[in-house]
Design a protein around this motif. Structure first.
Motif, PDB file in Angstrom:
ATOM      1  N   LEU A 199       0.826  -1.207   0.000  1.00 58.46           N
ATOM      2  CA  LEU A 199       0.000   0.000   0.000  1.00 58.46           C
ATOM      3  C   LEU A 199       0.860   1.256   0.000  1.00 58.46           C
ATOM      4  CD1 LEU A 199      -2.785   1.291   0.152  1.00 58.46           C
ATOM      5  CD2 LEU A 199      -2.658   1.107   2.654  1.00 58.46           C
ATOM      6  N   TRP A 200       1.950   1.256   0.801  1.00 61.02           N
ATOM      7  CA  TRP A 200       2.839   2.418   0.848  1.00 61.02           C
ATOM      8  C   TRP A 200       3.594   2.607  -0.466  1.00 61.02           C
ATOM      9  CZ3 TRP A 200       3.827   6.902   2.509  1.00 61.02           C
ATOM     10  CH2 TRP A 200       5.103   7.444   2.466  1.00 61.02           C
ATOM     11  N   ARG A 201       4.007   1.477  -1.077  1.00 63.16           N
ATOM     12  CA  ARG A 201       4.697   1.582  -2.370  1.00 63.16           C
ATOM     13  C   ARG A 201       3.779   2.154  -3.441  1.00 63.16           C
ATOM     14  NH1 ARG A 201       6.937  -3.596  -0.988  1.00 63.16           N
ATOM     15  NH2 ARG A 201       5.362  -4.595  -2.319  1.00 63.16           N
ATOM     16  N   ALA A 202       2.511   1.819  -3.373  1.00 66.94           N
ATOM     17  CA  ALA A 202       1.569   2.357  -4.356  1.00 66.94           C
ATOM     18  C   ALA A 202       1.211   3.807  -4.064  1.00 66.94           C
ATOM     19  CB  ALA A 202       0.304   1.503  -4.377  1.00 66.94           C
ATOM     20  N   ALA A 203       1.268   4.196  -2.779  1.00 60.90           N
ATOM     21  CA  ALA A 203       0.866   5.557  -2.411  1.00 60.90           C
ATOM     22  C   ALA A 203       1.987   6.572  -2.591  1.00 60.90           C
ATOM     23  CB  ALA A 203       0.374   5.583  -0.964  1.00 60.90           C
ATOM     24  N   ARG A 204       3.231   6.126  -2.596  1.00 51.03           N
ATOM     25  CA  ARG A 204       4.351   7.077  -2.696  1.00 51.03           C
ATOM     26  C   ARG A 204       4.334   7.898  -3.975  1.00 51.03           C
ATOM     27  NH1 ARG A 204       9.795   3.968  -0.990  1.00 51.03           N
ATOM     28  NH2 ARG A 204       8.803   2.370  -2.281  1.00 51.03           N
ATOM     29  N   PRO A 205       4.136   7.297  -5.155  1.00 49.50           N
ATOM     30  CA  PRO A 205       4.084   8.145  -6.359  1.00 49.50           C
ATOM     31  C   PRO A 205       2.950   9.166  -6.315  1.00 49.50           C
ATOM     32  CG  PRO A 205       4.377   5.846  -6.960  1.00 49.50           C
ATOM     33  CD  PRO A 205       4.043   5.864  -5.504  1.00 49.50           C
ATOM     34  N   VAL A 206       1.795   8.745  -5.793  1.00 46.73           N
ATOM     35  CA  VAL A 206       0.667   9.668  -5.702  1.00 46.73           C
ATOM     36  C   VAL A 206       1.003  10.820  -4.759  1.00 46.73           C
ATOM     37  CG1 VAL A 206      -1.768   9.887  -5.091  1.00 46.73           C
ATOM     38  CG2 VAL A 206      -0.936   7.798  -6.208  1.00 46.73           C
ATOM     39  N   LEU A 207       1.671  10.520  -3.639  1.00 47.08           N
ATOM     40  CA  LEU A 207       2.042  11.555  -2.688  1.00 47.08           C
ATOM     41  C   LEU A 207       3.035  12.537  -3.296  1.00 47.08           C
ATOM     42  CD1 LEU A 207       1.847  12.652   0.197  1.00 47.08           C
ATOM     43  CD2 LEU A 207       3.686  11.084   0.841  1.00 47.08           C
ATOM     44  N   VAL A 208       3.991  12.019  -4.054  1.00 50.57           N
ATOM     45  CA  VAL A 208       4.982  12.896  -4.699  1.00 50.57           C
ATOM     46  C   VAL A 208       4.304  13.802  -5.713  1.00 50.57           C
ATOM     47  CG1 VAL A 208       6.994  12.932  -6.206  1.00 50.57           C
ATOM     48  CG2 VAL A 208       6.887  11.310  -4.312  1.00 50.57           C
ATOM     49  N   ILE A 209       3.367  13.245  -6.487  1.00 47.17           N
ATOM     50  CA  ILE A 209       2.657  14.055  -7.487  1.00 47.17           C
ATOM     51  C   ILE A 209       1.828  15.142  -6.813  1.00 47.17           C
ATOM     52  CG2 ILE A 209       0.870  13.983  -9.258  1.00 47.17           C
ATOM     53  CD1 ILE A 209       1.869  11.209 -10.024  1.00 47.17           C
ATOM     54  N   LEU A 210       1.188  14.805  -5.703  1.00 42.28           N
ATOM     55  CA  LEU A 210       0.386  15.793  -4.987  1.00 42.28           C
ATOM     56  C   LEU A 210       1.253  16.920  -4.428  1.00 42.28           C
ATOM     57  CD1 LEU A 210      -2.178  13.544  -3.076  1.00 42.28           C
ATOM     58  CD2 LEU A 210      -2.592  14.984  -5.072  1.00 42.28           C
ATOM     59  N   LEU A 211       2.404  16.556  -3.850  1.00 47.87           N
ATOM     60  CA  LEU A 211       3.302  17.585  -3.329  1.00 47.87           C
ATOM     61  C   LEU A 211       3.835  18.473  -4.442  1.00 47.87           C
ATOM     62  CD1 LEU A 211       5.325  15.529  -0.670  1.00 47.87           C
ATOM     63  CD2 LEU A 211       3.494  17.184  -0.266  1.00 47.87           C
ATOM     64  N   ALA A 212       4.181  17.861  -5.582  1.00 47.98           N
ATOM     65  CA  ALA A 212       4.655  18.665  -6.721  1.00 47.98           C
ATOM     66  C   ALA A 212       3.553  19.566  -7.253  1.00 47.98           C
ATOM     67  CB  ALA A 212       5.171  17.741  -7.825  1.00 47.98           C
TER      68      ALA A 212
ATOM     69  N   LEU B 240       1.113  20.828  -5.524  1.00 51.30           N
ATOM     70  CA  LEU B 240       0.921  21.936  -4.583  1.00 51.30           C
ATOM     71  C   LEU B 240       2.041  22.966  -4.705  1.00 51.30           C
ATOM     72  CD1 LEU B 240      -0.273  20.041  -1.369  1.00 51.30           C
ATOM     73  CD2 LEU B 240      -1.643  21.498  -2.874  1.00 51.30           C
ATOM     74  N   ALA B 241       3.281  22.472  -4.852  1.00 52.48           N
ATOM     75  CA  ALA B 241       4.423  23.392  -4.896  1.00 52.48           C
ATOM     76  C   ALA B 241       4.473  24.192  -6.185  1.00 52.48           C
ATOM     77  CB  ALA B 241       5.730  22.607  -4.722  1.00 52.48           C
ATOM     78  N   VAL B 242       4.041  23.601  -7.280  1.00 47.86           N
ATOM     79  CA  VAL B 242       4.114  24.274  -8.576  1.00 47.86           C
ATOM     80  C   VAL B 242       2.746  24.790  -9.010  1.00 47.86           C
ATOM     81  CG1 VAL B 242       4.718  24.002 -11.018  1.00 47.86           C
ATOM     82  CG2 VAL B 242       6.064  22.857  -9.256  1.00 47.86           C
ATOM     83  N   GLY B 243       1.728  23.984  -8.796  1.00 48.17           N
ATOM     84  CA  GLY B 243       0.411  24.343  -9.309  1.00 48.17           C
ATOM     85  C   GLY B 243      -0.227  25.534  -8.620  1.00 48.17           C
ATOM     86  N   VAL B 244      -0.054  25.645  -7.297  1.00 50.45           N
ATOM     87  CA  VAL B 244      -0.698  26.753  -6.578  1.00 50.45           C
ATOM     88  C   VAL B 244      -0.130  28.103  -7.002  1.00 50.45           C
ATOM     89  CG1 VAL B 244      -1.084  27.767  -4.305  1.00 50.45           C
ATOM     90  CG2 VAL B 244      -1.380  25.309  -4.630  1.00 50.45           C
TER      91      VAL B 244
END
Length: 280
Positions: A10-23, A25-29
């Motif tokens: 579950l954590w291995r599958a969630a890590r890419p999603v978490l990285v995309i969300l952080l990116a 937020l950092a770039v999109g906002v």
């Protein structure tokens, strides 16, 4: 003794999603803030926020920013400074890197260490301005070109030297046996193989020089030779633009478009060149 287990599925599958969300937020906002504010009327853009415009008017805002902000003159000044700087950095950097990569004497090693020391030592702005005044280059485009060339030449030499060392020497020896001169070997053998690192250096230098406001402010100042960042600073500080955030952000969007285009065009060449270099 129980063997240590790795991360859960579950954590291995969630890590890419978490990285995309952080990116995002950092770039999109910040990106949405700029784009949304640049499309708002003046009354809505007095206090920039993330709320979408109630009345969209991007075309009018961009047209006013180009005309009132004198962007065409700033664009021409930026090109007259950035393009020669990039050309000199690439030409001088490639030639110096070839010598540093193929020679092993103490003098060459000391010269290489001196050149790449520019990566660590910050430029002395006051000293640079004083030297340009002594040479009569203060407030001129050639003076600004000389500053950018000296600032970014270390980075170009560093990357190109490491890349040339991966190129087999036998290619140059074969051309030398065929009677090619050193200049011909450099132009016909070495330089074509440097396309990946040349593309990378081009994008890096253009991004830094195009958006530079600090050194351009001290060297060029204002006036008719102001580049786009200096021109943006001047118009944003003027009385006309104090509450016109929609025009300021529209100026930022238009000013960023050429570098976005350069990055999109060169990105594929950089990736393909790095891949081919790794395979080689």
């Amino acid at each position: 003794m129980r063997a240590p287990t790795g991360p859960s599925p579950l954590w291995r599958a969630a890590r890419p999603v978490l990285v995309i969300l952080l990116a995002a937020l950092a770039v999109g906002v910040p990106l949405w803030l700029v784009l949304a504010t640049s499309a708002k009327p003046q009354g809505e853009a007095v206090r920039p926020g993330l709320d979408p415009p109630r009345h969209w008017q991007p075309a009018a805002n961009y047209a006013d920013a180009v005309s009132q902000g004198e962007m065409l003159r700033g664009f021409a000044n930026s090109l007259l400074v950035v393009v020669p700087s990039v050309a000199l950095v690439l030409i001088l950097g490639a030639g110096a890197a070839w010598v540093f990569a193929r020679r092993s004497s103490r003098l060459v090693t000391a010269a290489y260490a001196l050149v790449i020391s520019g990566l660590l030592l910050p430029p002395a702005v006051i000293t640079i301005v004083m030297e340009l005044r002594q040479l009569g280059l203060a407030g001129t485009r050639p003076g600004m070109v000389a500053v950018y060339t000296g600032m970014y030449l270390s980075t170009s030499v560093f990357f190109m030297t490491g890349f040339i060392r991966t190129i087999p020497v036998e290619l140059e020896e074969a051309a030398r046996i065929d009677g090619a001169s050193p200049v011909r070997i450099f132009l016909r053998v070495v330089l074509p193989l440097l396309r990946p690192v040349v593309a990378t250096a081009t994008v890096m230098v253009m991004l830094y020089a195009w958006s530079d406001v600090f050194y351009a402010f001290f060297v060029l100042g204002g006036g008719d030779g102001a580049t786009l960042p200096i021109n943006l600073y001047q118009v944003a500080s003027a009385q006309l633009y104090l509450n016109n955030w929609h025009l300021v952000f529209a100026y930022v969007v238009v000013m960023s478009l050429p570098m976005i285009a350069v990055f999109l065009v060169a990105q594929r060449k950089i990736v393909s060149g790095i891949t081919s270099g790794a395979v080689k």
